[in-house]
Design a protein around this motif. Structure first.
Motif, PDB file in Angstrom:
ATOM      1  N   ALA A  52       0.858  -1.180   0.000  1.00 14.26           N
ATOM      2  CA  ALA A  52       0.000   0.000   0.000  1.00 14.26           C
ATOM      3  C   ALA A  52       0.896   1.232   0.000  1.00 14.26           C
ATOM      4  O   ALA A  52       2.068   1.165   0.401  1.00 14.26           O
ATOM      5  CB  ALA A  52      -0.921   0.002   1.218  1.00 14.26           C
ATOM      6  N   LEU A  53       0.354   2.354  -0.460  1.00 13.17           N
ATOM      7  CA  LEU A  53       1.120   3.589  -0.549  1.00 13.17           C
ATOM      8  C   LEU A  53       0.362   4.727   0.105  1.00 13.17           C
ATOM      9  O   LEU A  53      -0.858   4.854  -0.067  1.00 13.17           O
ATOM     10  CB  LEU A  53       1.386   3.964  -2.015  1.00 13.17           C
ATOM     11  CG  LEU A  53       2.176   2.976  -2.870  1.00 13.17           C
ATOM     12  CD1 LEU A  53       2.261   3.484  -4.309  1.00 13.17           C
ATOM     13  CD2 LEU A  53       3.578   2.752  -2.310  1.00 13.17           C
ATOM     14  N   ASP A  54       1.080   5.562   0.847  1.00 11.73           N
ATOM     15  CA  ASP A  54       0.562   6.833   1.334  1.00 11.73           C
ATOM     16  C   ASP A  54       1.311   7.930   0.591  1.00 11.73           C
ATOM     17  O   ASP A  54       2.543   7.976   0.620  1.00 11.73           O
ATOM     18  CB  ASP A  54       0.788   6.981   2.843  1.00 11.73           C
ATOM     19  CG  ASP A  54      -0.098   6.055   3.653  1.00 11.73           C
ATOM     20  OD1 ASP A  54      -1.136   5.628   3.124  1.00 11.73           O
ATOM     21  OD2 ASP A  54       0.238   5.755   4.810  1.00 11.73           O
ATOM     22  N   VAL A  55       0.566   8.816  -0.066  1.00 15.11           N
ATOM     23  CA  VAL A  55       1.212   9.791  -0.940  1.00 15.11           C
ATOM     24  C   VAL A  55       0.432  11.102  -0.911  1.00 15.11           C
ATOM     25  O   VAL A  55      -0.794  11.107  -0.781  1.00 15.11           O
ATOM     26  CB  VAL A  55       1.296   9.228  -2.384  1.00 15.11           C
ATOM     27  CG1 VAL A  55      -0.080   8.915  -2.941  1.00 15.11           C
ATOM     28  CG2 VAL A  55       2.054  10.171  -3.308  1.00 15.11           C
ATOM     29  N   ASP A  56       1.146  12.215  -1.028  1.00 18.13           N
ATOM     30  CA  ASP A  56       0.494  13.518  -1.133  1.00 18.13           C
ATOM     31  C   ASP A  56      -0.342  13.571  -2.412  1.00 18.13           C
ATOM     32  O   ASP A  56       0.064  13.066  -3.464  1.00 18.13           O
ATOM     33  CB  ASP A  56       1.532  14.646  -1.191  1.00 18.13           C
ATOM     34  CG  ASP A  56       2.154  14.928   0.164  1.00 18.13           C
ATOM     35  OD1 ASP A  56       1.462  14.762   1.171  1.00 18.13           O
ATOM     36  OD2 ASP A  56       3.343  15.295   0.193  1.00 18.13           O
ATOM     37  N   ARG A  57      -1.491  14.228  -2.336  1.00 16.36           N
ATOM     38  CA  ARG A  57      -2.360  14.341  -3.508  1.00 16.36           C
ATOM     39  C   ARG A  57      -1.648  15.044  -4.673  1.00 16.36           C
ATOM     40  O   ARG A  57      -1.750  14.619  -5.824  1.00 16.36           O
ATOM     41  CB  ARG A  57      -3.635  15.117  -3.155  1.00 16.36           C
ATOM     42  CG  ARG A  57      -4.565  15.332  -4.356  1.00 16.36           C
ATOM     43  CD  ARG A  57      -5.787  16.124  -3.966  1.00 16.36           C
ATOM     44  NE  ARG A  57      -6.668  15.363  -3.116  1.00 16.36           N
ATOM     45  CZ  ARG A  57      -7.601  14.514  -3.565  1.00 16.36           C
ATOM     46  NH1 ARG A  57      -7.749  14.324  -4.866  1.00 16.36           N
ATOM     47  NH2 ARG A  57      -8.368  13.867  -2.728  1.00 16.36           N
ATOM     48  N   ILE A  58      -0.936  16.123  -4.367  1.00 13.52           N
ATOM     49  CA  ILE A  58      -0.252  16.853  -5.443  1.00 13.52           C
ATOM     50  C   ILE A  58       0.808  15.966  -6.089  1.00 13.52           C
ATOM     51  O   ILE A  58       0.944  15.926  -7.313  1.00 13.52           O
ATOM     52  CB  ILE A  58       0.371  18.149  -4.907  1.00 13.52           C
ATOM     53  CG1 ILE A  58      -0.729  19.121  -4.455  1.00 13.52           C
ATOM     54  CG2 ILE A  58       1.258  18.807  -5.953  1.00 13.52           C
ATOM     55  CD1 ILE A  58      -0.210  20.362  -3.770  1.00 13.52           C
ATOM     56  N   THR A  59       1.566  15.239  -5.271  1.00 17.69           N
ATOM     57  CA  THR A  59       2.574  14.331  -5.807  1.00 17.69           C
ATOM     58  C   THR A  59       1.935  13.305  -6.727  1.00 17.69           C
ATOM     59  O   THR A  59       2.414  13.056  -7.844  1.00 17.69           O
ATOM     60  CB  THR A  59       3.311  13.617  -4.661  1.00 17.69           C
ATOM     61  OG1 THR A  59       3.971  14.590  -3.848  1.00 17.69           O
ATOM     62  CG2 THR A  59       4.341  12.638  -5.200  1.00 17.69           C
ATOM     63  N   LEU A  60       0.842  12.695  -6.279  1.00 15.50           N
ATOM     64  CA  LEU A  60       0.169  11.680  -7.096  1.00 15.50           C
ATOM     65  C   LEU A  60      -0.333  12.285  -8.404  1.00 15.50           C
ATOM     66  O   LEU A  60      -0.187  11.684  -9.479  1.00 15.50           O
ATOM     67  CB  LEU A  60      -0.992  11.075  -6.311  1.00 15.50           C
ATOM     68  CG  LEU A  60      -1.835  10.031  -7.052  1.00 15.50           C
ATOM     69  CD1 LEU A  60      -0.978   8.860  -7.516  1.00 15.50           C
ATOM     70  CD2 LEU A  60      -2.979   9.534  -6.161  1.00 15.50           C
ATOM     71  N   ARG A  61      -0.892  13.465  -8.324  1.00 10.44           N
ATOM     72  CA  ARG A  61      -1.430  14.091  -9.536  1.00 10.44           C
ATOM     73  C   ARG A  61      -0.324  14.401 -10.542  1.00 10.44           C
ATOM     74  O   ARG A  61      -0.480  14.176 -11.748  1.00 10.44           O
ATOM     75  CB  ARG A  61      -2.184  15.362  -9.162  1.00 10.44           C
ATOM     76  CG  ARG A  61      -3.122  15.856 -10.255  1.00 10.44           C
ATOM     77  CD  ARG A  61      -3.871  17.088  -9.834  1.00 10.44           C
ATOM     78  NE  ARG A  61      -4.865  17.451 -10.840  1.00 10.44           N
ATOM     79  CZ  ARG A  61      -5.412  18.652 -10.941  1.00 10.44           C
ATOM     80  NH1 ARG A  61      -5.064  19.610 -10.092  1.00 10.44           N
ATOM     81  NH2 ARG A  61      -6.309  18.903 -11.871  1.00 10.44           N
ATOM     82  N   LEU A  62       0.807  14.885 -10.051  1.00 13.05           N
ATOM     83  CA  LEU A  62       1.915  15.204 -10.949  1.00 13.05           C
ATOM     84  C   LEU A  62       2.510  13.949 -11.582  1.00 13.05           C
ATOM     85  O   LEU A  62       2.879  13.946 -12.762  1.00 13.05           O
ATOM     86  CB  LEU A  62       2.990  15.985 -10.193  1.00 13.05           C
ATOM     87  CG  LEU A  62       2.614  17.404  -9.759  1.00 13.05           C
ATOM     88  CD1 LEU A  62       3.746  18.022  -8.953  1.00 13.05           C
ATOM     89  CD2 LEU A  62       2.269  18.268 -10.953  1.00 13.05           C
ATOM     90  N   VAL A  63       2.612  12.884 -10.801  1.00 14.01           N
ATOM     91  CA  VAL A  63       3.119  11.635 -11.366  1.00 14.01           C
ATOM     92  C   VAL A  63       2.169  11.116 -12.440  1.00 14.01           C
ATOM     93  O   VAL A  63       2.595  10.693 -13.521  1.00 14.01           O
ATOM     94  CB  VAL A  63       3.320  10.581 -10.250  1.00 14.01           C
ATOM     95  CG1 VAL A  63       3.605   9.212 -10.861  1.00 14.01           C
ATOM     96  CG2 VAL A  63       4.456  10.985  -9.330  1.00 14.01           C
ATOM     97  N   LEU A  64       0.872  11.160 -12.167  1.00 13.32           N
ATOM     98  CA  LEU A  64      -0.110  10.671 -13.137  1.00 13.32           C
ATOM     99  C   LEU A  64      -0.129  11.515 -14.415  1.00 13.32           C
ATOM    100  O   LEU A  64      -0.533  11.029 -15.474  1.00 13.32           O
ATOM    101  CB  LEU A  64      -1.508  10.645 -12.509  1.00 13.32           C
ATOM    102  CG  LEU A  64      -1.748   9.581 -11.439  1.00 13.32           C
ATOM    103  CD1 LEU A  64      -3.119   9.770 -10.806  1.00 13.32           C
ATOM    104  CD2 LEU A  64      -1.632   8.175 -12.027  1.00 13.32           C
ATOM    105  N   ALA A  65       0.292  12.768 -14.311  1.00 14.79           N
ATOM    106  CA  ALA A  65       0.339  13.633 -15.499  1.00 14.79           C
ATOM    107  C   ALA A  65       1.628  13.456 -16.299  1.00 14.79           C
ATOM    108  O   ALA A  65       1.738  13.960 -17.418  1.00 14.79           O
ATOM    109  CB  ALA A  65       0.210  15.099 -15.082  1.00 14.79           C
ATOM    110  N   GLY A  66       2.584  12.723 -15.735  1.00 14.49           N
ATOM    111  CA  GLY A  66       3.885  12.593 -16.381  1.00 14.49           C
ATOM    112  C   GLY A  66       3.809  11.992 -17.776  1.00 14.49           C
ATOM    113  O   GLY A  66       3.193  10.954 -17.994  1.00 14.49           O
TER     114      GLY A  66
END
Length: 407
Positions: free
Chosen positions: A97-111
């Protein structure tokens, strides 16, 4: 095939990644001009959500996401009372499982989406034609495609039109959330907060979620982690906090949250979290939720919806982002099959709707359960029961722990 995605949040971006991975043309339209300046707090992705994220992301981005998240095996959240006493524990299935900041996740998904992601685009209409769809923006921009997927969040403009009515309603609760640096906490607060994420319920219709978090760098190539913070959220019935929370500055929100917890008799170690928080991190929210009995009540042709636009849920269950990624992974697979002629677009969308109706209702129900606990404490009977019952439950929980240790 060309897919037009309305909304560049977690679900919409995950869908785009899954489609690109399958060689399907996609364009994402989002009203935000900068994905990094949209706020948000920590998200939890359970084992099934991680499997879905791995399925939609290229190997390099999946590796990046794991490197910037806090990795766990199995997830445990504790339930406490307003004095910090342990009442119980809840766990999820084993697995990464992962705990991640929302902004971090959004930026990774936009990569890597590059020209496929158009920001600063406010969509006003989505029309189904004889052989496709046309999405129109306020600027006059028109984007044509073979299928449109609505992913514009819990306050979706388009999903209610598809459903023939609201897809989310007000739960009657609001929240104030923020980040408090661990360095500002005393020993008692650190000891209480460092163990496990917890949801605390107190008398008077007030709750508190808190989680210790060591954020990873958002910028690619940056090394190390930032100083740990406690991410917290005060939850209460709407009448106990100022109206129009989302318009108030962080200073006012933090003060109101602190005063509410203090007035309701919360332990100082918990009540002090809003008072010590970074004021720029504090924001107010209204909690919306879908009716779990009526998820995606439409028969899609060339237009459908995923994520919070379909099954909004309050953050009290930690399931919203993970469920949206599951939606995206399932739909990307089905649309990839349609692009190859193995099925039709309506069949792909209908299959995805059927899948969401299978797993999303339980996620919504689990997220609503703490809402019911908190609201129950707001009425006179519930307030009395909470005041008497919480110490008893805490005592029984302590007794069970002692017996378990002795055995």
């Amino acid at each position: 095939m060309r897919v037009v995605v309305i909304g560049g949040g977690i679900g919409g971006l995950a869908l785009a990644q899954g489609l690109v991975k399958r060689g399907v043309d996609v364009v994402v339209l989002d009203r935000d001009t900068d994905l990094a300046h949209t706020g948000g707090y920590k998200l939890h992705l359970g084992p099934r959500a991680c499997d879905a994220a791995r399925a939609v992301l290229p190997a390099s981005l999946w590796s990046t996401l794991r490197s910037r998240a806090v990795r766990t095996t199995g997830f445990e959240i504790t339930v406490r009372d307003h004095r910090g006493r342990l009442l119980g524990r809840g766990t999820e299935e084993e697995g990464e499982a992962l705990d991640v900041d929302r902004i971090t996740l959004r930026l990774v998904l936009a990569g890597g989406l590059d020209h496929r992601l158009l920001t600063g685009v406010e969509c006003v209409s989505c029309e189904e034609t004889d052989d496709g769809v046309v999405v129109t923006a306020t600027s006059g921009l028109q984007v044509e495609g073979d299928v449109a997927v609505i992913a514009d969040g819990a306050r979706s403009v388009f999903a209610p039109r598809l459903a023939g009515g609201p897809t989310a309603t007000d739960t009657g609760l609001v929240g104030v959330a923020g980040r408090t640096e661990v360095t500002g906490l005393d020993a008692e607060a650190r000891g209480l907060l460092h163990e496990r994420p917890f949801l605390a319920v107190g008398p008077g219709g007030v709750g508190l979620f808190a989680s210790w978090h060591a954020p990873r760098p958002v910028v690619p190539g940056a090394a190390g982690s930032a100083d740990p913070v406690v991410i917290w959220g005060v939850i209460s019935t709407a009448a106990q906090l100022p109206p129009r929370l989302h318009t108030l500055p962080g200073t006012d929100l933090g003060r109101a949250a602190h005063e509410l917890l203090t007035r309701r008799g919360w332990a100082p170690a918990l009540a002090g979290l809003p008072q010590l928080a970074r004021t720029e991190s504090i924001a107010g929210f209204q909690f919306l939720a879908a009716d779990p009995r009526h998820i995606a009540p439409w028969i899609p042709g060339r237009v459908s919806a995923i994520g919070d636009a379909t099954h909004a849920m309050p953050p009290t269950g930690g399931r919203g982002a993970g469920t949206a990624i599951r939606d995206a992974a399932d739909l990307a697979t089905r649309l990839g099959e349609a692009a190859r002629g193995w099925t039709t677009i309506p069949e792909a969308l209908q299959g995805n709707v059927a899948a969401m109706r299978g797993y999303a209702p339980q996620a919504v129900r689990e997220s609503l359960e703490p809402i019911r606990w908190i609201k129950a404490g707001a009425n006179p009977v519930g307030r009395s029961a909470t005041r008497v019952g919480l110490p008893v439950l805490a005592g029984l929980a302590a007794l069970r722990r002692r017996r378990g240790a002795a055995a």
